[in-house]
Write a protein that holds these residues in place. Sequence first.
Motif, mmCIF file in Angstrom:
data_model
loop_
_atom_site.group_PDB
_atom_site.id
_atom_site.type_symbol
_atom_site.label_atom_id
_atom_site.label_comp_id
_atom_site.label_asym_id
_atom_site.label_seq_id
_atom_site.Cartn_x
_atom_site.Cartn_y
_atom_site.Cartn_z
ATOM 1 N N GLY A 64 0.803 -1.216 0.000
ATOM 2 C CA GLY A 64 0.000 0.000 0.000
ATOM 3 C C GLY A 64 0.833 1.262 0.000
ATOM 4 N N LEU A 65 2.160 1.107 0.047
ATOM 5 C CA LEU A 65 3.108 2.236 0.073
ATOM 6 C C LEU A 65 2.837 3.166 1.256
ATOM 7 C CD1 LEU A 65 3.618 3.077 -3.713
ATOM 8 C CD2 LEU A 65 4.877 1.503 -2.233
ATOM 9 N N GLY A 66 2.873 2.557 2.423
ATOM 10 C CA GLY A 66 2.775 3.298 3.671
ATOM 11 C C GLY A 66 3.485 2.494 4.741
ATOM 12 N N GLY A 67 4.112 3.168 5.704
ATOM 13 C CA GLY A 67 4.898 2.482 6.721
ATOM 14 C C GLY A 67 4.174 2.338 8.039
ATOM 15 N N PRO A 68 4.879 1.863 9.078
ATOM 16 C CA PRO A 68 4.266 1.659 10.390
ATOM 17 C C PRO A 68 3.636 2.917 10.987
ATOM 18 C CG PRO A 68 6.324 0.459 10.268
ATOM 19 C CD PRO A 68 6.243 1.291 9.006
ATOM 20 N N ARG A 69 4.260 4.092 10.776
ATOM 21 C CA ARG A 69 3.629 5.310 11.288
ATOM 22 C C ARG A 69 2.317 5.570 10.568
ATOM 23 N NH1 ARG A 69 3.016 10.977 10.968
ATOM 24 N NH2 ARG A 69 3.381 12.022 12.962
ATOM 25 N N CYS A 70 2.285 5.319 9.257
ATOM 26 C CA CYS A 70 1.062 5.553 8.476
ATOM 27 C C CYS A 70 -0.107 4.720 8.985
ATOM 28 C CB CYS A 70 1.300 5.218 7.003
ATOM 29 S SG CYS A 70 2.363 6.372 6.120
ATOM 30 N N MET A 71 0.185 3.554 9.551
ATOM 31 C CA MET A 71 -0.876 2.627 9.940
ATOM 32 C C MET A 71 -1.388 2.849 11.357
ATOM 33 S SD MET A 71 0.301 -0.972 8.210
ATOM 34 C CE MET A 71 2.044 -0.883 8.602
ATOM 35 N N THR A 72 -0.860 3.824 12.060
ATOM 36 C CA THR A 72 -1.192 4.015 13.476
ATOM 37 C C THR A 72 -1.584 5.451 13.765
ATOM 38 O OG1 THR A 72 1.190 4.341 13.828
ATOM 39 C CG2 THR A 72 0.286 2.160 14.349
ATOM 40 N N MET A 73 -2.614 5.609 14.621
ATOM 41 C CA MET A 73 -3.003 6.934 15.091
ATOM 42 C C MET A 73 -2.905 6.931 16.627
ATOM 43 S SD MET A 73 -3.915 9.985 15.234
ATOM 44 C CE MET A 73 -3.565 10.099 13.500
ATOM 45 N N PRO A 74 -1.803 7.445 17.195
ATOM 46 C CA PRO A 74 -1.669 7.488 18.652
ATOM 47 C C PRO A 74 -2.767 8.354 19.275
ATOM 48 C CG PRO A 74 0.419 7.940 17.565
ATOM 49 C CD PRO A 74 -0.632 7.996 16.503
ATOM 50 N N LEU A 75 -3.430 7.817 20.284
ATOM 51 C CA LEU A 75 -4.473 8.557 20.989
ATOM 52 C C LEU A 75 -4.005 9.052 22.353
ATOM 53 C CD1 LEU A 75 -7.547 6.263 20.214
ATOM 54 C CD2 LEU A 75 -6.734 8.259 18.940
ATOM 55 N N SER A 76 -2.963 8.397 22.876
ATOM 56 C CA SER A 76 -2.427 8.817 24.167
ATOM 57 C C SER A 76 -0.963 8.424 24.270
ATOM 58 C CB SER A 76 -3.215 8.165 25.309
ATOM 59 O OG SER A 76 -2.688 8.505 26.569
ATOM 60 N N ARG A 77 -0.137 9.360 24.699
ATOM 61 C CA ARG A 77 1.275 9.118 24.980
ATOM 62 C C ARG A 77 1.629 9.731 26.327
ATOM 63 N NH1 ARG A 77 4.665 7.567 20.740
ATOM 64 N NH2 ARG A 77 3.931 7.841 18.596
ATOM 65 N N ALA A 78 2.652 9.176 26.968
ATOM 66 C CA ALA A 78 3.180 9.804 28.166
ATOM 67 C C ALA A 78 3.744 11.172 27.793
ATOM 68 C CB ALA A 78 4.270 8.928 28.783
ATOM 69 N N ARG A 79 3.479 12.175 28.619
ATOM 70 C CA ARG A 79 3.994 13.512 28.336
ATOM 71 C C ARG A 79 5.505 13.538 28.499
ATOM 72 N NH1 ARG A 79 0.689 17.631 27.638
ATOM 73 N NH2 ARG A 79 2.302 19.112 28.273
ATOM 74 N N VAL A 80 6.152 14.343 27.661
ATOM 75 C CA VAL A 80 7.601 14.488 27.757
ATOM 76 C C VAL A 80 7.933 15.950 28.018
ATOM 77 C CG1 VAL A 80 8.043 12.541 26.238
ATOM 78 C CG2 VAL A 80 7.832 14.830 25.263
#
Length: 404
Positions: free
Chosen positions: A388-404
């Motif tokens: 599909g010409l898209g990588g691992p980032r393309c396939m994911t939508m982060p909804l929550s991450r630890a704050r930095v």
Amino acid sequence: MNLRINSEFGTLRAVLMHRPGKEIDRLTPYNKEFLLFEDVPYLEALQKEHDTFSNLIKETTGATVYQLRELLIRVLYDQQILVQLMRESLKRAGLSHLAGDILERYSTAECATILTAGLKIHELKKKLPSMNAGELMDSAFAIAPCPNLYFQRDPMALTPGGIIFSSMKMEGRQREANLLRTIFENHPEFKDHVNTLYPINGHDTPPSIEGGDVIILSNEAVAIGNSERTDEKAIYHAAKALLGEGTVKRVYEVHLPKKRQFMHLDTVFTVLDENLVLAYPDAMNAVLQTSLYTLKDAQGDRVNIKREVLKESLLTVLEREIPHLEVLSTGNGNQEYAMREQWFDGANVFAVGPRRVISYNRNIHTNRALRNMGVEVLEIPSSELSRGLGGPRCMTMPLSRARV
């Protein structure tokens, strides 16, 4: 859930994905270009690779992996939402008047499949033998499928200030963005936490912007690619909303060459840590102009911003925003390897924590270079996913991450 993130690399807590389904089996050598694909993947193998990907996220991070289909079914139990989505999906074929008949004959789960995988005239005739399809052939789509739906990064973007809901450049993908917005504005787990930055209220046909063009650079800055899929006017409105909201101070418009290999900004570079970026070297050299949006003044709902054309390279911008920046080139700096691995989105890795990424196993030279920089690389199979010409980032939508 806050539905705001302040970095590209904070430890992952929750992510949205879509397991490829029947919509992939709709692809043929004859319709793939119309459906915005360049190849015809093998669904069963594609699903196995995607399952490996989602399981790896859960096993290595403990993050919650939300599946789009499950969220969609929950929202579709609201009959009013289901009717609206079905009518809108049938509109292009001129069959909106059949929405009620379809809802009477298909279950909610079946309707969710129809909204993602499409519906053909001959399939509909089995349920409605007496229907009049006009001039539409039995093989025509009453509702076109969404085979690009497993690229969840494109239909929306989370930022420090809220959500940018995409207005997709290609008409065939707009329904993906509509589905995502419907889910997040109506699902009980998310609806009270949505702060919509884009589109602006009252804009019925907003300029196009896609989530793959939005990258968080730092606590104070966001970059948005001016690409073949994202328009300058959309960047202006998104920047105005972000700056007016007050969580960032600078929004950069990165002018990308209108070429397939630079489709979105995240195919050019990704941020892996406070001071580390992975980039496709040819693209870094090709981006020679950026524009900077900053807040001019704000009084209540009235927000004024200013735009400055910097005529600076992307590298200069990154060095200013990211102290002690280190840039790692795809292909381990070898031009031929970089070109080859860029075709399979070597720069489009998915950061699940600081210096911890998920990458295609086929990008061996890029992965080796990452490991040499002390990055933990978790590999996933990619024979079918990469078609599909898209990588691992393309396939994911982060909804929550630890704050930095």
